[in-house]
Design an enzyme around this catalytic site. Structure first.
Site, PDB file in Angstrom:
ATOM      1  CG  HIS A 195      -2.135  -0.925   0.902  1.00 48.43           C
ATOM      2  ND1 HIS A 195      -2.247  -2.170   1.461  1.00 48.43           N
ATOM      3  CD2 HIS A 195      -3.193  -0.777   0.074  1.00 48.43           C
ATOM      4  CE1 HIS A 195      -3.333  -2.746   0.996  1.00 48.43           C
ATOM      5  NE2 HIS A 195      -3.931  -1.926   0.164  1.00 48.43           N
ATOM      6  CD  GLU A 436      -9.407  -7.409  -2.340  1.00 52.23           C
ATOM      7  OE1 GLU A 436      -8.381  -6.751  -2.434  1.00 52.23           O
ATOM      8  OE2 GLU A 436     -10.254  -7.231  -1.439  1.00 52.23           O
ATOM      9  CG  ASP A 460      -5.068  -7.990  -1.131  1.00 56.21           C
ATOM     10  OD1 ASP A 460      -4.019  -8.194  -0.497  1.00 56.21           O
ATOM     11  OD2 ASP A 460      -5.806  -7.019  -0.924  1.00 56.21           O
ATOM     12  CB  CYS A 507      -9.868  -1.695  -8.826  1.00 58.64           C
ATOM     13  SG  CYS A 507     -10.169  -2.828  -7.475  1.00 58.64           S
TER      14      CYS A 507
END
Ligand code: PEP
Ligand code: MG
Length: 575
Positions: A195, A436, A460, A507
């Protein structure tokens, strides 16, 4: 002496500036050298801060009301003990004396060291005392901030010329950069889809992670070049190299400028397929860049960033205002807001870090379902905001049918509570799920039967498919979006969703990787969501793609397991 360090470039472009060393957990802990004649005063400043905190704790101890639970006094005693232990109140003095650094930095260094020792402790009770050490250290840090000490001379450089060099930065640290204008930042740790790296991309500045030794080797104020495209950090460059990179930097800027012409061009392939290119955002302030890059919607609003860097939680009204702002600025274009994905590397409660395996632990929807009240607050805020545009709600990390059903029940509960109060909202609001977790991808019917749309979180999905911790730089080289298992699973998702007539987007970071655009298109993807910085590059690739040419190569890639052949086929696809 000039030298070069290699890492993983996570945000392209070139930055040239002066290194500024930062500590990894709190940006506000500055590091500066204290001149020899000021060192004794700096030690006194540290001692005074410790004495202030001791006074505060003693005062608290004496003010404990007679009927208060015994744990309260014991808790203050424990903090006094930690404060008076020489590891916290003695060793930082030595660090100031030997390293000639400011008191805050010395305290930070020693706290980090102590916390590492705590992490290695097997005993649960002792390990949990980690949070107490943090609290006491923060008290001392606060006391230091109230005591003016030696201030470093102004560097003479503005923020735009600073390259932050850190051992590690949390996503919460990096999101604070949005209020600054640094030239770049580089870290020793991290992977390309951590992240921290993701937020770096949204800042639109060059960034490198996984440099391993930069924090140790680079000195404060040293001239550095960051090549975020190649993942190279050049320290103290010689004049020729510097001139070469200054030229490259200008060329990069010109190319970005040219791309802007595509902003309003519809994203359509040469054979006429209409493609949606949406933007990912972390904070409402990111919408401006999304609009500027011509995004036709927000495909992922990572709302958990509203919850970071603050002592309290945002209440319903505050969240509502944030969501409303995004919807209003997008003027009727679709906005997909994800319910908060806290946990793992985005914690609001420091004690939760003690989880033995946070990426597999209480994260995202799992955490929401254990805190239904907090979850409903967010759902109510989203539903209220749905009056101001085209909102869809996205739920992260779904894995089984029970989680989907419980989430939908909580949405219904939030709707009923608004009905009871006579508050309106979009009654047909679409609810989608992120794909994910490999289990959800393989048993996709769990989601397609219950939800309105899907969004594939490849960051993920790849982490869990390949068993690679996305934040761990030691395995970052194994992260491979072209692994045959990844391609097979993606193709399965697009095909199954297509049969179920369910809209599906990607995404994760794959959606913004221009080298993978054609492949994803050929595998059947029509909706991409990525950071605004990548959108026009991807659009340019879409405009130059003929699906009829791409399909056979993509099919061949699905049948190939040899990594070298896969890369060569990808090269042909992109030629
Ligand atoms: C993903 O996992 O791909 C995703 C988009 O979610 P995040 O990166 O926030 O985990
Ligand atoms: Mg994710």
């Amino acid at each position: 002496m000039s030298f070069t360090i290699h890492g993983i470039g996570v945000s392209g472009g070139i930055a040239i500036g002066r290194a500024h060393l930062v500590s990894h957990t709190k940006l506000e802990v500055a590091h500066y050298e204290v001149p020899p004649e000021q060192v004794a005063d700096e030690v006194v400043r540290f001692d005074l801060a410790v004495a202030t905190v001791r006074g505060e704790l003693n005062h608290l101890r004496s003010a404990v009301p007679a009927g208060a639970p015994a744990e309260f006094a014991a808790f203050i005693d424990l903090h006094l003990m930690i404060l008076d232990d020489s590891t916290l109140s003695g060793i930082p003095r030595d660090i100031i004396e030997t390293e000639h650094c400011n008191a805050e930095w010395a305290l930070k260094m020693q706290t980090d060291e102590l916390l590492q020792q705590f992490d290695a402790i097997e005993d649960n009770y002792l390990r949990e005392r980690r949070a107490d050490v943090i609290q006491v250290a923060q008290r001392v840090m606060k006391a230091l901030s109230g005591q003016p000490g030696y201030l470093p001379p102004p560097a003479g450089d503005s923020e735009e010329n600073l390259v932050l060099v850190a051992h590690d930065l949390s996503p919460a640290d990096v999101v604070l950069f949005k209020q600054h204008q640094f030239a770049s930042f580089v870290t020793d740790l991290g992977g390309s889809t951590s992240h921290t790296a993701i937020v770096a991309r949204s800042l639109n500045i060059p960034c490198i992670v996984a440099l391993h030794q930069a924090r140790q080797l680079v000195r404060e104020n040293e001239m550095v070049i960051v090549d975020g495209t190649q993942g190279v950090l050049i320290v103290d460059p010689d004049p020729q190299i510097l001139a070469e990179y200054q030229l490259r930097q200008r060329e990069f800027g010109l190319e970005r400028q040219k791309l802007k012409r595509l902003r309003d061009t519809p994203a359509r392939t040469l054979d006429g397929a209409q493609i949606e290119l949406h933007a990912n955002i972390e904070l409402p302030g990111d919408v401006a860049l999304a609009v500027e890059s011509g995004a036709t919607g927000i495909g992922l609003f990572r709302t958990e960033f509203l919850f970071l860097n603050r002592p309290d939680l945002p209440d319903e009204d505050e969240q509502f205002e944030a969501y409303r702002k995004v919807l209003e600025e997008m003027r009727g274009k679709p906005v997909t807001i994800r319910t908060y994905d806290l946990g793992a590397d985005k914690q609001i409660d420091d004690s939760a870090r003690a989880s033995p395996n946070p990426a597999l632990g209480l994260r995202a929807i799992r955490l929401c379902l254990t805190e239904p009240k907090r979850f409903i607050t967010q759902l109510r805020a989203m539903l209220r905001a749905s009056n101001y545009g085209k909102l869809q709600i996205l739920i992260p990390m779904l894995m089984n049918a029970a989680e989907v059903d419980q989430s939908l029940q909580l949405v219904e509960q939030a709707k009923r509570s608004l009905d009871d109060e006579g508050i309106t909202y979009d009654r047909e609001i679409p609810i989608g799920g992120m794909v994910e977790i490999p289990a959800a991808a393989l048993a996709l019917g769990l989601l397609t039967k219950r939800l309105d749309f899907l969004s594939v979180g490849t960051n993920d999905l790849i982490q869990y498919l390949l068993a690679i911790d996305r934040t761990d730089d030691t395995v970052a080289h194994l992260y491979d979006p072209l692994h045959p298992a990844v391609l097979t699973v993606l193709s399965h998702i697009f095909e199954t969703a297509g049969k179920a007539q369910m809209p599906v987007a990607v995404c994760g970071e794959m959606a913004g990787d221009v080298d993978l655009t054609r492949l994803l298109l050929a595998l059947g993807l029509r909706r991409f969501s990525m950071h605004s910085a990548h959108l026009l590059d991807v659009k340019q690739r879409v405009l130059k793609t003929d699906l009829a040419d791409a399909h056979p190569l993509a099919r061949k890639m699905l049948r190939t397991t040899d990594p070298v052949k896969l890369r060569s086929l990808l090269g042909k696809l992109n030629a």
